[in-house]
Design an enzyme around this catalytic site. Structure first.
Site, PDB file in Angstrom:
ATOM      1  N   HIS A  77     -21.023 -37.325 -59.224  1.00  0.00           N
ATOM      2  CA  HIS A  77     -21.430 -36.139 -58.456  1.00  0.00           C
ATOM      3  C   HIS A  77     -20.340 -35.686 -57.494  1.00  0.00           C
ATOM      4  CE1 HIS A  77     -25.561 -36.673 -59.842  1.00  0.00           C
ATOM      5  NE2 HIS A  77     -25.886 -35.548 -59.239  1.00  0.00           N
ATOM      6  N   GLU A 109     -36.416 -61.168 -51.724  1.00  0.00           N
ATOM      7  CA  GLU A 109     -37.185 -61.904 -52.759  1.00  0.00           C
ATOM      8  C   GLU A 109     -36.256 -62.735 -53.640  1.00  0.00           C
ATOM      9  OE1 GLU A 109     -40.588 -59.990 -54.549  1.00  0.00           O
ATOM     10  OE2 GLU A 109     -40.679 -58.588 -52.868  1.00  0.00           O
ATOM     11  N   PHE A 167     -45.775 -60.037 -45.463  1.00  0.00           N
ATOM     12  CA  PHE A 167     -45.533 -61.372 -46.043  1.00  0.00           C
ATOM     13  C   PHE A 167     -44.417 -62.011 -45.224  1.00  0.00           C
ATOM     14  CE2 PHE A 167     -43.188 -63.945 -49.223  1.00  0.00           C
ATOM     15  CZ  PHE A 167     -44.203 -64.614 -49.893  1.00  0.00           C
ATOM     16  N   GLU A 182     -27.766 -64.495 -56.535  1.00  0.00           N
ATOM     17  CA  GLU A 182     -27.256 -65.851 -56.770  1.00  0.00           C
ATOM     18  C   GLU A 182     -28.408 -66.850 -56.891  1.00  0.00           C
ATOM     19  OE1 GLU A 182     -26.378 -63.751 -54.425  1.00  0.00           O
ATOM     20  OE2 GLU A 182     -24.250 -63.357 -54.734  1.00  0.00           O
ATOM     21  N   GLN A 231     -14.899 -36.815 -72.274  1.00  0.00           N
ATOM     22  CA  GLN A 231     -15.459 -37.987 -72.947  1.00  0.00           C
ATOM     23  C   GLN A 231     -15.655 -39.164 -71.983  1.00  0.00           C
ATOM     24  OE1 GLN A 231     -13.244 -40.236 -75.949  1.00  0.00           O
ATOM     25  NE2 GLN A 231     -14.887 -39.778 -77.386  1.00  0.00           N
ATOM     26  N   SER A 278     -32.568 -67.812 -48.108  1.00  0.00           N
ATOM     27  CA  SER A 278     -32.530 -68.279 -49.503  1.00  0.00           C
ATOM     28  C   SER A 278     -33.167 -69.661 -49.621  1.00  0.00           C
ATOM     29  CB  SER A 278     -31.083 -68.350 -49.988  1.00  0.00           C
ATOM     30  OG  SER A 278     -30.491 -67.078 -49.875  1.00  0.00           O
TER      31      SER A 278
HETATM   32  C1  FAD Z   1     -34.879 -54.921 -46.636  1.00  0.00           C
HETATM   33  C2  FAD Z   1     -35.307 -56.352 -46.560  1.00  0.00           C
HETATM   34  C3  FAD Z   1     -36.661 -56.645 -46.563  1.00  0.00           C
HETATM   35  C4  FAD Z   1     -37.092 -57.976 -46.473  1.00  0.00           C
HETATM   36  N1  FAD Z   1     -38.442 -58.238 -46.409  1.00  0.00           N
HETATM   37  C5  FAD Z   1     -38.870 -59.522 -46.267  1.00  0.00           C
HETATM   38  C6  FAD Z   1     -40.274 -59.810 -46.135  1.00  0.00           C
HETATM   39  O1  FAD Z   1     -41.117 -58.912 -46.175  1.00  0.00           O
HETATM   40  N2  FAD Z   1     -40.664 -61.098 -45.959  1.00  0.00           N
HETATM   41  C7  FAD Z   1     -39.773 -62.131 -45.907  1.00  0.00           C
HETATM   42  O2  FAD Z   1     -40.199 -63.259 -45.747  1.00  0.00           O
HETATM   43  N3  FAD Z   1     -38.430 -61.889 -46.020  1.00  0.00           N
HETATM   44  C8  FAD Z   1     -37.962 -60.619 -46.200  1.00  0.00           C
HETATM   45  N4  FAD Z   1     -36.615 -60.348 -46.285  1.00  0.00           N
HETATM   46  C9  FAD Z   1     -35.670 -61.449 -46.150  1.00  0.00           C
HETATM   47  C10 FAD Z   1     -35.061 -61.846 -47.461  1.00  0.00           C
HETATM   48  O3  FAD Z   1     -35.992 -62.483 -48.290  1.00  0.00           O
HETATM   49  C11 FAD Z   1     -33.833 -62.731 -47.168  1.00  0.00           C
HETATM   50  O4  FAD Z   1     -32.869 -61.879 -46.574  1.00  0.00           O
HETATM   51  C12 FAD Z   1     -33.270 -63.387 -48.406  1.00  0.00           C
HETATM   52  O5  FAD Z   1     -34.114 -64.415 -48.849  1.00  0.00           O
HETATM   53  C13 FAD Z   1     -31.868 -63.963 -48.159  1.00  0.00           C
HETATM   54  O6  FAD Z   1     -31.866 -64.741 -47.012  1.00  0.00           O
HETATM   55  P1  FAD Z   1     -30.742 -64.507 -45.884  1.00  0.00           P
HETATM   56  O7  FAD Z   1     -30.675 -63.052 -45.613  1.00  0.00           O
HETATM   57  O8  FAD Z   1     -31.023 -65.425 -44.784  1.00  0.00           O
HETATM   58  O9  FAD Z   1     -29.375 -64.885 -46.588  1.00  0.00           O
HETATM   59  P2  FAD Z   1     -28.800 -66.356 -46.806  1.00  0.00           P
HETATM   60  O10 FAD Z   1     -29.861 -67.281 -47.280  1.00  0.00           O
HETATM   61  O11 FAD Z   1     -28.017 -66.745 -45.620  1.00  0.00           O
HETATM   62  O12 FAD Z   1     -27.813 -66.091 -48.019  1.00  0.00           O
HETATM   63  C14 FAD Z   1     -26.666 -65.256 -47.858  1.00  0.00           C
HETATM   64  C15 FAD Z   1     -25.950 -65.192 -49.185  1.00  0.00           C
HETATM   65  O13 FAD Z   1     -25.468 -66.484 -49.539  1.00  0.00           O
HETATM   66  C16 FAD Z   1     -25.468 -66.633 -50.932  1.00  0.00           C
HETATM   67  N5  FAD Z   1     -26.347 -67.738 -51.316  1.00  0.00           N
HETATM   68  C17 FAD Z   1     -27.429 -68.196 -50.676  1.00  0.00           C
HETATM   69  N6  FAD Z   1     -28.007 -69.208 -51.349  1.00  0.00           N
HETATM   70  C18 FAD Z   1     -27.273 -69.393 -52.471  1.00  0.00           C
HETATM   71  C19 FAD Z   1     -27.369 -70.274 -53.572  1.00  0.00           C
HETATM   72  N7  FAD Z   1     -28.363 -71.162 -53.675  1.00  0.00           N
HETATM   73  N8  FAD Z   1     -26.406 -70.186 -54.526  1.00  0.00           N
HETATM   74  C20 FAD Z   1     -25.400 -69.282 -54.432  1.00  0.00           C
HETATM   75  N9  FAD Z   1     -25.268 -68.423 -53.405  1.00  0.00           N
HETATM   76  C21 FAD Z   1     -26.204 -68.462 -52.452  1.00  0.00           C
HETATM   77  C22 FAD Z   1     -26.001 -65.301 -51.498  1.00  0.00           C
HETATM   78  O14 FAD Z   1     -24.928 -64.436 -51.783  1.00  0.00           O
HETATM   79  C23 FAD Z   1     -26.823 -64.755 -50.361  1.00  0.00           C
HETATM   80  O15 FAD Z   1     -26.990 -63.350 -50.407  1.00  0.00           O
HETATM   81  C24 FAD Z   1     -36.150 -59.030 -46.409  1.00  0.00           C
HETATM   82  C25 FAD Z   1     -34.777 -58.718 -46.437  1.00  0.00           C
HETATM   83  C26 FAD Z   1     -34.361 -57.408 -46.518  1.00  0.00           C
HETATM   84  C27 FAD Z   1     -32.890 -57.114 -46.555  1.00  0.00           C
END
Ligand code: FAD
Length: 389
Positions: free
Chosen positions: A342, A367, A115, A371, A282, A124
């Protein structure tokens, strides 16, 4: 299914899944190479009939599968989930030809799905995605004409990043910009087979043993026959898929939390400490109680969200966001507390908790980060209030 308890058939199925995960899937997972698609594991998931269930049952069954597999084999859980995430758009929005070509192979585990939504500049804020789908007139007349105003043929150019199963998947559900400047309303979903010319990729080494990579599109040709759903309506395909999968990310988290809790119960009951056992302290017993309390609360919220999805309730986006948020944050707390209780042995390479400590982190980001889930919940709450006024 009642939202708050499983019936005896479901309970027995979960026990069977946990046993299969431990006995049949874990040995295959251990033979896999971290960071790469484990095809024998995917094939076994197909052989066991679990991949087929992704397309014949709803969110509740998906959650039960993910929770139960995660309890004993996170790699198998993730392999199953990724087949679902990548292929659900084909199942729900694909043409008969697309479904016929790909779904049987996904279900038997011979084709690996992915995907592809995220980009280096759009995580995000997925609606900011920039991978271009440009109309290509060069091949006019050679491809099916889907629209009266010209040949339905595009070239995809740009990048995708953090794509699970990339670059080793057999096909990708790719979200591309067909209308510049239109935000979420200008995105189209395409089914792109991995062997299309111009499509290349590289693997990325993550904290957890997740198969993941980046994709580069250099004028990759696609036609109307590759479209999933309608032109410019691809964001609905993405959100519809995430509404189904978000509660199930919560289920994955609950399975990991339960595994950490059970390991902690066993350890604190047998570990000698201060003329007794750890559990006799406890503060320790109360921490174990808190772990169990929060895990059960998260589980109930996941089941309730999955039930709402399968019943077609109106508040699915809010419930899905709540379930994913609560369960992933809970699992982080539970696994961390389990490590603490542990002591050093939990941090030794190869220990269950060392593995879970690495696995539990990413679901709070993908996904929709926690936030982002809070943002969805608040938006839905205000929309409901305004609609009632
Ligand atoms: C192991 C793994 C598997 C993944 N697999 C897929 C996949 O199969 N397909 C795919 O399309 N994507 C995939 N992703 C990507 C994933 O969906 C994105 O990493 C995620 O959407 C966040 O985007 P970013 O990493 O660019 O972080 P950014 O968008 O840069 O955000 C960074 C941080 O800013 C803060 N932030 C961002 N927006 C807001 C908001 N509106 N309000 C408040 N705080 C906010 C949050 O703390 C966030 O973690 C994967 C990521 C990982 C780590």
């Amino acid at each position: 299914m009642p939202a708050f308890s499983l019936d005896p058939t479901q309970t027995a199925w979960c026990a069977e899944l946990r046993a299969l995960a431990a006995e049949r899937l874990r040995p295959l997972a251990e033979k896999g190479e971290p960071g790469h698609v484990n095809r024998p594991l995917v094939a076994e998931l197909g052989q066991l009939g679990l991949l087929g269930r992704l397309f014949t049952s709803g969110a509740v069954d998906l959650c039960l599968m993910r929770e139960s597999l995660a309890y004993a084999c996170t790699e198998a859980e993730t392999a199953l989930a990724l087949q679902g995430l990548g292929a659900h758009p084909v199942h729900a929005y694909g043409t008969p030809a697309q479904r016929e070509r790909w779904l049987p192979r996904v279900a038997e585990g011979s084709a690996v799905a992915a995907f592809a939504l995220s980009e280096p500049g759009a995580g995000s804020d997925a609606a900011a995605l920039e991978l271009k789908a440009e109309r290509d007139t060069a091949g006019a007349g050679q491809v099916p004409v889907a629209e009266p105003d010209g040949p339905a043929r595009w070239r995809l150019t740009g990048e995708k990043c953090w794509i699970s199963n990339a670059p080793e998947a057999d096909f990708y559900t790719v979200f591309a910009r067909t209308t510049p400047g239109a935000g979420a309303r200008g995105v189209t979903a395409f089914l792109v087979p991995a062997d299309r010319p111009g499509l290349t990729g590289t693997g990325l080494d993550m904290l957890s043993p997740h198969p993941i990579g980046a994709l580069a599109f250099d004028a990759v040709p696609v036609t109307a026959a590759d479209m999933l759903g309608e032109a410019d309506r691809g964001f609905r395909v993405a959100m519809g898929t995430l509404n189904l999968f978000r509660p199930s990310v919560g289920a994955f988290a609950v399975g990991m939390a339960q595994a950490a809790l059970d390991a902690t119960l066993a350890h604190t009951a047998e570990r000698d400490a201060f003329d007794g056992k750890l559990k006799d302290l406890q503060t320790v017993a109360h921490q174990v109680a808190e772990m169990a309390l929060r895990t059960e609360a998260a589980r109930l919220m996941v089941y309730a969200a999955a039930t709402a999805h399968d019943e077609g309730a109106g508040d699915v986006p809010k419930r899905a966001a709540m379930a994913k948020l609560l369960a992933t944050e809970t699992a982080q707390y539970v696994v961390d507390t389990a490590v603490q209780l542990h002591g050093a042995r939990a941090l030794r390479r190869g220990h269950l908790l060392e593995h879970l400590y690495r696995e539990v982190r990413a679901p709070r980001i993908y996904e929709g980060a926690s936030e982002v889930q809070r943002g969805i919940i608040a938006k839905e709450l205000y929309a409901t209030m305004e609609a009632a006024q």
